[in-house]
Design an enzyme around this catalytic site. Structure first.
Site, PDB file in Angstrom:
ATOM      1  N   ASP A   1      41.277 -64.414 -17.575  1.00 54.82           N
ATOM      2  CA  ASP A   1      42.667 -63.580 -18.212  1.00 54.82           C
ATOM      3  C   ASP A   1      43.144 -63.689 -16.809  1.00 54.82           C
ATOM      4  OD1 ASP A   1      43.530 -61.838 -19.060  1.00 54.82           O
ATOM      5  OD2 ASP A   1      42.043 -60.486 -18.414  1.00 54.82           O
ATOM      6  N   HIS A   2      44.047 -63.708 -16.747  1.00 57.21           N
ATOM      7  CA  HIS A   2      45.629 -63.238 -15.609  1.00 57.21           C
ATOM      8  C   HIS A   2      45.214 -64.584 -14.780  1.00 57.21           C
ATOM      9  CE1 HIS A   2      48.291 -60.147 -17.238  1.00 57.21           C
ATOM     10  NE2 HIS A   2      46.739 -59.612 -17.924  1.00 57.21           N
TER      11      HIS A   2
ATOM     12  N   HIS B   1      47.623 -57.281 -24.794  1.00 52.21           N
ATOM     13  CA  HIS B   1      47.346 -57.465 -23.433  1.00 52.21           C
ATOM     14  C   HIS B   1      47.747 -55.044 -23.110  1.00 52.21           C
ATOM     15  CE1 HIS B   1      46.643 -60.477 -20.913  1.00 52.21           C
ATOM     16  NE2 HIS B   1      47.011 -61.132 -21.744  1.00 52.21           N
TER      17      HIS B   1
HETATM   18 ZN   LIG Z   1      46.167 -58.399 -19.731  1.00 51.72          ZN
END
Ligand SMILES: [Zn+2]
Length: 282
Positions: free
Chosen positions: A82-83, A206
């Site tokens: 993630d990210h 998100h």
């Molecule tokens: Zn996020």
């Protein structure tokens, strides 16, 4: 095989007008909570970690943890970065067993974001690893970002970004923010629908912690097929520890008070899975 790519899980969900919940794990206890719920519900989820978590526990630790905890269970799950912040980290994660990576170039200029994201898709897609990009701004990380309209993902930019990068999935800015909401967020469901209609890319929400079930369902109906949850899981975990220590000030075995924390996380996981699957399955 239980370990799948994000793409497969999200495509399945999209066809049923559902979303795959993506849960951020931090440690053994949050991994245990996710694995136990996967066994109980048989409902596919995405397990994900941010770079800060990987620095905390080690890149290969998390896929190894999930592999061990899911041994003998055939419920599908994906392991996602993630990210992600660099091509090098994406490569390291793939080597360690991640089946999906995000490259977050949302702080870059539009053309730089395309260039950097394309480097990741060129490396990952041939290996069967799916890639999530980000376009527009999701609140909670850009300091002093007050220009909301400018932060929403634009439809024409999304079309161009997907065509030029080849990403499977796209995180879009539609008014959500990471962390804890201070007021009531205004979520642009219409913008989700416009981007969904204009592209074939899988859309990701998100900053979903704190949004009502009705808002989440509206986002799914408009085309979102992955929803990230992190803050609420961390809050549940910490609340569980506080509750257990307050109930028994003499307790010193972590396995005892961590059990309460795991159970608190599991309650949130079950509830988010139900929302993402939609009312017809309840
Ligand atoms: Zn996020």
């Amino acid at each position: 095989m239980a370990l799948r790519s994000n793409y497969d899980l999200m495509q399945n969900a999209l066809e049923k007008r559902q979303a795959v919940p993506a849960f951020n794990i931090d440690n053994l206890e949050s991994a245990l909570a996710v694995a136990e719920v996967l066994r109980e519900t048989g409902s596919p989820v995405i397990v994900q970690t941010i770079p800060r978590t990987l620095r905390y526990g080690g890149v290969s630790t998390y896929p190894a943890l999930m592999r061990e905890l899911m041994r003998g269970c055939d419920t599908d799950y994906a392991m996602h970065l993630d990210h992600g912040s660099s091509l090098a980290l994406a490569a390291e994660c793939i080597k360690a067993g991640f089946t999906s990576v995000m490259f977050d170039g949302s702080a870059l200029s539009f053309s730089e974001n395309i260039d950097k994201t394309r480097e990741v898709t060129a490396m990952a897609l041939p290996l069967g690893v799916s890639v999530e990009g980000e376009l527009g701004a999701i609140g909670g990380k850009e300091e002093g970002d007050t220009d909301l309209e400018a932060s929403y993902t634009k439809v024409d930019e999304a079309v161009k970004f997907v065509a030029e990068t080849g990403v499977n999935a796209l995180a879009i800015g539609v008014g959500t923010a990471h962390g804890v909401y201070k007021g009531t967020p205004h979520i642009r469901v219409d913008r989700i629908r416009e981007i969904h209609d204009a592209t074939s890319v899988q859309l990701v929400l998100h900053g979903a912690s704190g949004l009502s079930d009705d808002v989440l369902r509206a986002c799914i109906d408009a085309g979102i097929c992955k929803i990230n949850f992190a803050t609420e899981l961390r809050q549940a975990y910490t609340a569980g520890i506080r509750k257990a220590l307050a109930a028994d000030p003499d307790v010193f075995d972590p396995k005892l008070y961590m059990r309460t924390a795991i159970d608190e996380i599991k309650a949130v996981l079950r509830q988010k899975i139900a929302v993402c699957r939609g009312k017809k399955d309840e």
